[in-house]
Design an enzyme around this catalytic site. Structure first.
Site, PDB file in Angstrom:
ATOM      1  CE  LYS A 165      -2.224  -0.946   3.888  1.00  0.00           C
ATOM      2  NZ  LYS A 165      -1.575  -2.210   4.265  1.00  0.00           N
ATOM      3  NE  ARG A 194      -4.219  -1.154  10.032  1.00  0.00           N
ATOM      4  CZ  ARG A 194      -3.130  -0.598   9.499  1.00  0.00           C
ATOM      5  NH1 ARG A 194      -3.149   0.631   9.070  1.00  0.00           N
ATOM      6  NH2 ARG A 194      -2.022  -1.291   9.384  1.00  0.00           N
ATOM      7  NE  ARG A 235       7.648  -3.286   5.975  1.00  0.00           N
ATOM      8  CZ  ARG A 235       6.371  -2.989   5.826  1.00  0.00           C
ATOM      9  NH1 ARG A 235       5.824  -2.983   4.620  1.00  0.00           N
ATOM     10  NH2 ARG A 235       5.619  -2.717   6.864  1.00  0.00           N
ATOM     11  NE  ARG A 273       6.234  -0.299  10.115  1.00  0.00           N
ATOM     12  CZ  ARG A 273       5.048  -0.378   9.520  1.00  0.00           C
ATOM     13  NH1 ARG A 273       4.902   0.107   8.301  1.00  0.00           N
ATOM     14  NH2 ARG A 273       4.026  -0.937  10.120  1.00  0.00           N
ATOM     15  NE  ARG A 322       2.197  -4.627  11.185  1.00  0.00           N
ATOM     16  CZ  ARG A 322       3.292  -4.389  10.464  1.00  0.00           C
ATOM     17  NH1 ARG A 322       4.461  -4.905  10.827  1.00  0.00           N
ATOM     18  NH2 ARG A 322       3.229  -3.658   9.391  1.00  0.00           N
TER      19      ARG A 322
HETATM   20  P1  AMP Z   1       0.910   0.575   9.114  1.00  0.00           P
HETATM   21  O1  AMP Z   1       2.101   1.449   8.961  1.00  0.00           O
HETATM   22  O2  AMP Z   1      -0.256   1.006   8.275  1.00  0.00           O
HETATM   23  O3  AMP Z   1       1.236  -0.895   8.954  1.00  0.00           O
HETATM   24  O4  AMP Z   1       0.402   0.761  10.633  1.00  0.00           O
HETATM   25  C1  AMP Z   1       1.235   0.419  11.712  1.00  0.00           C
HETATM   26  C2  AMP Z   1       0.409   0.263  12.977  1.00  0.00           C
HETATM   27  O5  AMP Z   1      -0.230   1.510  13.295  1.00  0.00           O
HETATM   28  C3  AMP Z   1      -0.740  -0.741  12.914  1.00  0.00           C
HETATM   29  O6  AMP Z   1      -0.300  -2.072  13.160  1.00  0.00           O
HETATM   30  C4  AMP Z   1      -1.665  -0.215  14.011  1.00  0.00           C
HETATM   31  O7  AMP Z   1      -1.170  -0.545  15.301  1.00  0.00           O
HETATM   32  C5  AMP Z   1      -1.534   1.289  13.847  1.00  0.00           C
HETATM   33  N1  AMP Z   1      -2.529   1.832  12.896  1.00  0.00           N
HETATM   34  C6  AMP Z   1      -2.272   2.434  11.686  1.00  0.00           C
HETATM   35  N2  AMP Z   1      -3.425   2.818  11.104  1.00  0.00           N
HETATM   36  C7  AMP Z   1      -4.428   2.444  11.933  1.00  0.00           C
HETATM   37  C8  AMP Z   1      -5.846   2.539  11.874  1.00  0.00           C
HETATM   38  N3  AMP Z   1      -6.469   3.081  10.813  1.00  0.00           N
HETATM   39  N4  AMP Z   1      -6.564   2.044  12.918  1.00  0.00           N
HETATM   40  C9  AMP Z   1      -5.959   1.492  13.983  1.00  0.00           C
HETATM   41  N5  AMP Z   1      -4.627   1.337  14.094  1.00  0.00           N
HETATM   42  C10 AMP Z   1      -3.855   1.816  13.079  1.00  0.00           C
END
Ligand code: AMP
Length: 214
Positions: free
Chosen positions: A13, A88, A127, A161, A172
């Site tokens: 994404k 989400r 990554r 990360r 996740r």
């Molecule tokens: P990402 O970078 O999109 O993989 O997000 C990393 C982490 O941030 C996720 O595993 C969640 O803990 C939190 N997070 C990001 N976006 C959301 C969302 N829309 N709702 C809830 N948690 C989020």
């Protein structure tokens, strides 16, 4: 044009949103990036989100909805935005619809990137990014040309990360299937949904995305 990118962690994404950002002239809004910035700054939101993110769980809907509501009101969102990592959950999707309706806006297209879970674990755990310019690399699929030196800026420091380890990735992925996947049906009802094959080579995925946007 307002877009939503859906797909499990590792589906691409973020990478594809950056490519679409250039192609469409609209900005990427990554809630994960916003939360990581809050964690780094040590803000109240960051302190609340940190442990939740490290466990691979979702932060509370109210927190993230408030954050995105403020963000889409800024001037740089006027031409449109690409939502990467939001919504989400179904309540987040409903809250997004409500706040867009208030502003006379709507989601024009939702692109669901279909991938295999097992491939995602390998993609994510390998990554890393350049600490200086943010260029993305992978231990197996995309190493820097010169070991330890960023191709783009010559930087020599790289970061991973905190949540990109195998155990957290499994949480996740679980959160995605339990809480995020139901959004696909939510958007299918409104006719804005298109699915694409996220296992294709990266440039093919970008082409499929552009076709899906129309
Ligand atoms: P990402 O970078 O999109 O993989 O997000 C990393 C982490 O941030 C996720 O595993 C969640 O803990 C939190 N997070 C990001 N976006 C959301 C969302 N829309 N709702 C809830 N948690 C989020």
């Amino acid at each position: 044009m307002n877009l939503v990118l859906l797909g499990p962690p590792g589906a691409g994404k973020g990478t594809q949103a950056k490519r679409l950002e250039d192609a469409l002239g609209i900005i990427q809004l990554s809630t994960g990036d916003m939360l990581r910035a809050e964690v780094s700054s040590g803000s109240d939101i960051g302190r609340e989100a940190d442990a939740i993110m490290k466990a691979g769980n979702l932060v509370p809907d109210a927190l993230i909805v408030g954050m995105i509501g403020e963000r889409i009101s800024k001037d740089d969102c006027r031409s449109g935005f690409i939502l990467d990592g939001f919504p989400r959950t179904v309540p987040q999707a409903e809250a997004l619809d409500a706040m867009l309706t208030e502003r006379n806006l709507r989601i024009d297209r939702v692109i669901s990137i279909d991938v295999d879970d097992e491939a995602m674990v390998e993609r994510i755990t390998g990554r890393f990014t350049c600490a200086k310019c943010g260029a993305g690399y992978h231990d197996s699929f995309q190493k820097p040309k010169v070991d330890g030196v960023c191709d783009a800026c010559g930087g020599t420091e790289f970061t991973r990360r905190a949540d990109d380890n195998a155990e957290t990735v499994r949480s996740r992925l679980h959160a995605y299937h339990e809480q995020t996947e139901p959004i696909i049906a939510y958007y299918a009802k409104t006719g804005v949904l298109k699915s694409i094959d996220g296992m294709a080579p990266i440039d093919d995925v970008t082409e499929q995305m552009k076709r899906a946007v129309g």
